[in-house]
Design a protein around this motif. Structure first.
Motif, PDB file in Angstrom:
ATOM      1  N   GLY A  69      66.634  66.103  -7.334  1.00 38.80           N
ATOM      2  CA  GLY A  69      65.473  65.953  -8.212  1.00 38.80           C
ATOM      3  C   GLY A  69      65.178  67.261  -8.908  1.00 38.80           C
ATOM      4  N   ASP A  70      64.256  67.245  -9.856  1.00 35.08           N
ATOM      5  CA  ASP A  70      63.878  68.448 -10.589  1.00 35.08           C
ATOM      6  C   ASP A  70      63.021  69.362  -9.724  1.00 35.08           C
ATOM      7  OD1 ASP A  70      65.184  67.585 -12.870  1.00 35.08           O
ATOM      8  OD2 ASP A  70      63.411  66.561 -13.650  1.00 35.08           O
ATOM      9  N   ASP A  71      63.215  70.666  -9.909  1.00 32.26           N
ATOM     10  CA  ASP A  71      62.404  71.666  -9.224  1.00 32.26           C
ATOM     11  C   ASP A  71      61.256  72.059 -10.148  1.00 32.26           C
ATOM     12  OD1 ASP A  71      61.270  73.752  -7.877  1.00 32.26           O
ATOM     13  OD2 ASP A  71      63.069  75.001  -7.786  1.00 32.26           O
ATOM     14  N   PRO A  72      60.011  71.688  -9.833  1.00 29.22           N
ATOM     15  CA  PRO A  72      58.889  71.992 -10.725  1.00 29.22           C
ATOM     16  C   PRO A  72      58.597  73.476 -10.853  1.00 29.22           C
ATOM     17  CG  PRO A  72      58.099  71.140  -8.632  1.00 29.22           C
ATOM     18  CD  PRO A  72      59.584  70.974  -8.625  1.00 29.22           C
ATOM     19  N   ASP A  73      59.112  74.273  -9.926  1.00 31.87           N
ATOM     20  CA  ASP A  73      58.844  75.714  -9.947  1.00 31.87           C
ATOM     21  C   ASP A  73      59.953  76.510 -10.612  1.00 31.87           C
ATOM     22  OD1 ASP A  73      56.459  75.305  -8.520  1.00 31.87           O
ATOM     23  OD2 ASP A  73      57.533  75.335  -6.618  1.00 31.87           O
ATOM     24  N   SER A  74      60.943  75.835 -11.187  1.00 29.96           N
ATOM     25  CA  SER A  74      62.080  76.539 -11.770  1.00 29.96           C
ATOM     26  C   SER A  74      62.482  75.883 -13.078  1.00 29.96           C
ATOM     27  CB  SER A  74      63.270  76.535 -10.805  1.00 29.96           C
ATOM     28  OG  SER A  74      64.418  77.094 -11.397  1.00 29.96           O
ATOM     29  N   LEU A  75      62.699  76.692 -14.117  1.00 26.72           N
ATOM     30  CA  LEU A  75      63.110  76.186 -15.414  1.00 26.72           C
ATOM     31  C   LEU A  75      64.499  75.576 -15.322  1.00 26.72           C
ATOM     32  CD1 LEU A  75      62.695  75.962 -18.501  1.00 26.72           C
ATOM     33  CD2 LEU A  75      63.747  78.219 -18.689  1.00 26.72           C
ATOM     34  N   GLY A  76      64.576  74.272 -15.464  1.00 26.28           N
ATOM     35  CA  GLY A  76      65.861  73.594 -15.424  1.00 26.28           C
ATOM     36  C   GLY A  76      66.504  73.559 -14.053  1.00 26.28           C
ATOM     37  N   GLY A  77      65.771  73.962 -13.019  1.00 27.19           N
ATOM     38  CA  GLY A  77      66.325  73.992 -11.673  1.00 27.19           C
ATOM     39  C   GLY A  77      66.249  72.651 -10.982  1.00 27.19           C
ATOM     40  N   SER A  78      66.933  72.569  -9.840  1.00 31.86           N
ATOM     41  CA  SER A  78      66.983  71.311  -9.092  1.00 31.86           C
ATOM     42  C   SER A  78      66.633  71.543  -7.627  1.00 31.86           C
ATOM     43  CB  SER A  78      68.390  70.690  -9.170  1.00 31.86           C
ATOM     44  OG  SER A  78      68.754  70.417 -10.494  1.00 31.86           O
ATOM     45  N   LEU A  79      66.120  70.495  -7.027  1.00 31.50           N
ATOM     46  CA  LEU A  79      65.940  70.433  -5.579  1.00 31.50           C
ATOM     47  C   LEU A  79      66.984  69.475  -5.029  1.00 31.50           C
ATOM     48  CD1 LEU A  79      62.043  70.063  -5.312  1.00 31.50           C
ATOM     49  CD2 LEU A  79      63.391  72.131  -4.937  1.00 31.50           C
ATOM     50  N   ALA A  80      67.472  69.747  -3.839  1.00 32.50           N
ATOM     51  CA  ALA A  80      68.502  68.879  -3.264  1.00 32.50           C
ATOM     52  C   ALA A  80      68.336  68.786  -1.755  1.00 32.50           C
ATOM     53  CB  ALA A  80      69.898  69.390  -3.612  1.00 32.50           C
ATOM     54  N   TYR A  81      68.719  67.645  -1.234  1.00 30.83           N
ATOM     55  CA  TYR A  81      68.750  67.421   0.218  1.00 30.83           C
ATOM     56  C   TYR A  81      70.094  66.791   0.539  1.00 30.83           C
ATOM     57  CZ  TYR A  81      67.669  65.694   4.890  1.00 30.83           C
ATOM     58  OH  TYR A  81      67.693  65.441   6.238  1.00 30.83           O
ATOM     59  N   ASN A 119      74.323  78.369  -4.973  1.00 34.66           N
ATOM     60  CA  ASN A 119      72.978  78.734  -5.419  1.00 34.66           C
ATOM     61  C   ASN A 119      72.610  78.053  -6.735  1.00 34.66           C
ATOM     62  OD1 ASN A 119      70.545  80.156  -4.988  1.00 34.66           O
ATOM     63  ND2 ASN A 119      71.169  81.788  -6.375  1.00 34.66           N
ATOM     64  N   ARG A 120      73.026  76.805  -6.878  1.00 34.00           N
ATOM     65  CA  ARG A 120      72.713  76.040  -8.088  1.00 34.00           C
ATOM     66  C   ARG A 120      71.430  75.230  -7.928  1.00 34.00           C
ATOM     67  NH1 ARG A 120      76.650  74.908 -12.181  1.00 34.00           N
ATOM     68  NH2 ARG A 120      78.341  76.396 -11.971  1.00 34.00           N
ATOM     69  N   ALA A 121      71.037  74.981  -6.699  1.00 38.51           N
ATOM     70  CA  ALA A 121      69.859  74.164  -6.437  1.00 38.51           C
ATOM     71  C   ALA A 121      69.144  74.704  -5.201  1.00 38.51           C
ATOM     72  CB  ALA A 121      70.251  72.698  -6.225  1.00 38.51           C
ATOM     73  N   LYS A 122      67.870  74.421  -5.116  1.00 40.66           N
ATOM     74  CA  LYS A 122      67.089  74.823  -3.951  1.00 40.66           C
ATOM     75  C   LYS A 122      67.183  73.712  -2.902  1.00 40.66           C
ATOM     76  CE  LYS A 122      63.075  76.567  -4.740  1.00 40.66           C
ATOM     77  NZ  LYS A 122      61.628  76.635  -5.109  1.00 40.66           N
ATOM     78  N   LEU A 123      67.776  74.037  -1.761  1.00 35.92           N
ATOM     79  CA  LEU A 123      67.921  73.047  -0.696  1.00 35.92           C
ATOM     80  C   LEU A 123      66.628  72.939   0.099  1.00 35.92           C
ATOM     81  CD1 LEU A 123      71.487  73.631   0.820  1.00 35.92           C
ATOM     82  CD2 LEU A 123      70.765  71.958  -0.886  1.00 35.92           C
ATOM     83  N   ILE A 124      66.255  71.722   0.413  1.00 32.54           N
ATOM     84  CA  ILE A 124      65.051  71.523   1.214  1.00 32.54           C
ATOM     85  C   ILE A 124      65.387  71.055   2.619  1.00 32.54           C
ATOM     86  CG2 ILE A 124      63.672  71.034  -0.839  1.00 32.54           C
ATOM     87  CD1 ILE A 124      63.699  68.088   0.003  1.00 32.54           C
ATOM     88  N   ASN A 125      66.656  71.175   3.002  1.00 31.43           N
ATOM     89  CA  ASN A 125      67.041  70.859   4.382  1.00 31.43           C
ATOM     90  C   ASN A 125      66.323  71.801   5.340  1.00 31.43           C
ATOM     91  OD1 ASN A 125      69.438  69.917   2.655  1.00 31.43           O
ATOM     92  ND2 ASN A 125      69.871  68.988   4.638  1.00 31.43           N
ATOM     93  N   ALA A 126      65.725  71.230   6.369  1.00 32.63           N
ATOM     94  CA  ALA A 126      65.013  72.058   7.346  1.00 32.63           C
ATOM     95  C   ALA A 126      65.979  72.879   8.182  1.00 32.63           C
ATOM     96  CB  ALA A 126      64.149  71.182   8.260  1.00 32.63           C
ATOM     97  N   THR A 127      67.169  72.342   8.404  1.00 36.16           N
ATOM     98  CA  THR A 127      68.165  73.038   9.218  1.00 36.16           C
ATOM     99  C   THR A 127      69.524  72.978   8.531  1.00 36.16           C
ATOM    100  OG1 THR A 127      68.681  71.012  10.480  1.00 36.16           O
ATOM    101  CG2 THR A 127      66.986  72.489  11.365  1.00 36.16           C
ATOM    102  N   ALA A 128      70.384  73.898   8.906  1.00 38.50           N
ATOM    103  CA  ALA A 128      71.764  73.907   8.428  1.00 38.50           C
ATOM    104  C   ALA A 128      72.663  73.884   9.648  1.00 38.50           C
ATOM    105  CB  ALA A 128      72.039  75.145   7.577  1.00 38.50           C
ATOM    106  N   PRO A 129      73.033  72.694  10.136  1.00 37.72           N
ATOM    107  CA  PRO A 129      73.813  72.601  11.375  1.00 37.72           C
ATOM    108  C   PRO A 129      75.175  73.251  11.243  1.00 37.72           C
ATOM    109  CG  PRO A 129      73.781  70.496  10.242  1.00 37.72           C
ATOM    110  CD  PRO A 129      72.798  71.372   9.533  1.00 37.72           C
ATOM    111  N   LEU A 130      75.655  73.824  12.347  1.00 38.59           N
ATOM    112  CA  LEU A 130      76.984  74.411  12.369  1.00 38.59           C
ATOM    113  C   LEU A 130      78.027  73.301  12.384  1.00 38.59           C
ATOM    114  CD1 LEU A 130      76.466  77.242  15.025  1.00 38.59           C
ATOM    115  CD2 LEU A 130      76.573  77.492  12.532  1.00 38.59           C
TER     116      LEU A 130
END
Length: 313
Positions: free
Chosen positions: A58-70, A129-140
């Protein structure tokens, strides 16, 4: 020599903005994508009931043309998508407007495979670093047999080819290009693009870049002019965003700015304007091939053959 790939797209609803599927010949992977407004149709697809991974964008409202991703995984992806479609008050996610599901046509992906893919895709997205990830964790990544690791890495390599065709660029990274530190001293970085430079002699400013797959990447360490008065005009808004997220930082003496990491731009003009601290710039003339002085525009024209026969006046 690069090898061509045949990507087969199928518009399930006959419209470019609707549900679609994507495949590569001789690849067991399968991709299906749909806008959130067509989630009901996506959930009816047999692919979503399989084991695999999924991406919400989805779109990142805090970034010009940026994206959020999960990025997630599941034994039955449809159940996970149904949960994410709930309001945030019910532990759902409101940010996303598109879902992409990656599974296997032969249904050979296991839970362990899916968890490995999820971990690797999260790592790749963080590196790109193309999108802001909203994952709470990054599993190994799980420990898999050597043969399975090889299969999953091939799966990832093919997915990184298919997804950009669908407009999903969160795994594309300048680090995958031949951008070694010595590259800026070489006349070429790849067979397709030379290294370009932008100079502002009176301010001792120099920036270097390459064009790969239709994108313009400015290298780490490139210089940028100090912008005293930011505005929302043209590319100055993008420049302010890059300063805020730490992509462009002050030099040690504060007299100039520099790129802290490689940055991908949609065009050479966008890259030139950001480096020069202007609302606009002509990237076709500002960027020049290292060692030759040939402008970006003239370099492009060199590969265009003159048409046969007389030209009309």
């Amino acid at each position: 020599m690069s090898v061509g790939k045949s990507v087969r797209l199928f518009l399930a609803e006959g419209t470019p903005g609707g549900l679609l599927t994507a495949e590569i010949m001789n690849w067991t992977g399968h991709v299906v994508a749909a806008p959130r407004s067509d989630l009901a149709g996506l959930l009816k697809r047999p692919e979503t009931s399989r084991t695999g991974v999924y991406i919400l964008i989805g779109d990142d409202p805090d970034s010009l043309g940026g994206s959020l991703a999960y990025i997630g995984e599941g034994d039955d992806i449809s159940k996970r998508l149904y949960m994410h479609a709930r309001p945030e008050a019910q532990n759902g996610k409101d940010f996303w407007d598109r879902a992409i599901v990656l599974t296997s046509k032969d249904s050979n992906l296991t839970k362990a495979h899916a968890r490995y893919l999820e971990s690797r895709f999260i790592t790749l997205a963080q590196q790109a670093n193309r999108a802001k990830l909203i994952n709470a964790t990054a599993p190994l990544p799980l420990t898999l047999p050597e043969a399975d690791v090889s299969d999953m890495e091939y799966f990832i390599a093919q997915a990184k080819i298919v997804l950009p065709v669908l407009g999903v660029n969160i795994f594309r990274s300048a680090a995958t290009i031949e951008t070694l530190p010595s590259a800026v001293n070489s006349p070429t970085v790849s067979r397709r693009s030379p290294v370009f430079e932008l100079r502002l002699v009176r301010e001792s400013l120099k920036a270097t870049s390459v064009e790969v797959d239709g994108e313009f990447t400015v290298f780490t360490g490139s210089g940028a002019r100090v912008v005293r008065n930011h505005s929302d005009h043209g590319y100055l808004r993008l420049r302010r965003k890059l300063e805020q997220d730490g992509t462009i930082v002050p030099s040690e003496n504060g007299s100039a700015m520099r790129f802290e990491r490689d940055q991908v731009f949609a065009s050479p003009s966008a890259a030139a304007a950001v480096c020069l601290g202007r609302s606009s710039a002509n990237g076709r003339t500002e960027w020049r091939v290292v060692g030759t002085g040939i402008s970006y525009g003239n370099w492009q024209n060199q590969s265009v053959e003159r048409p046969a026969g007389p030209l009309e006046a």
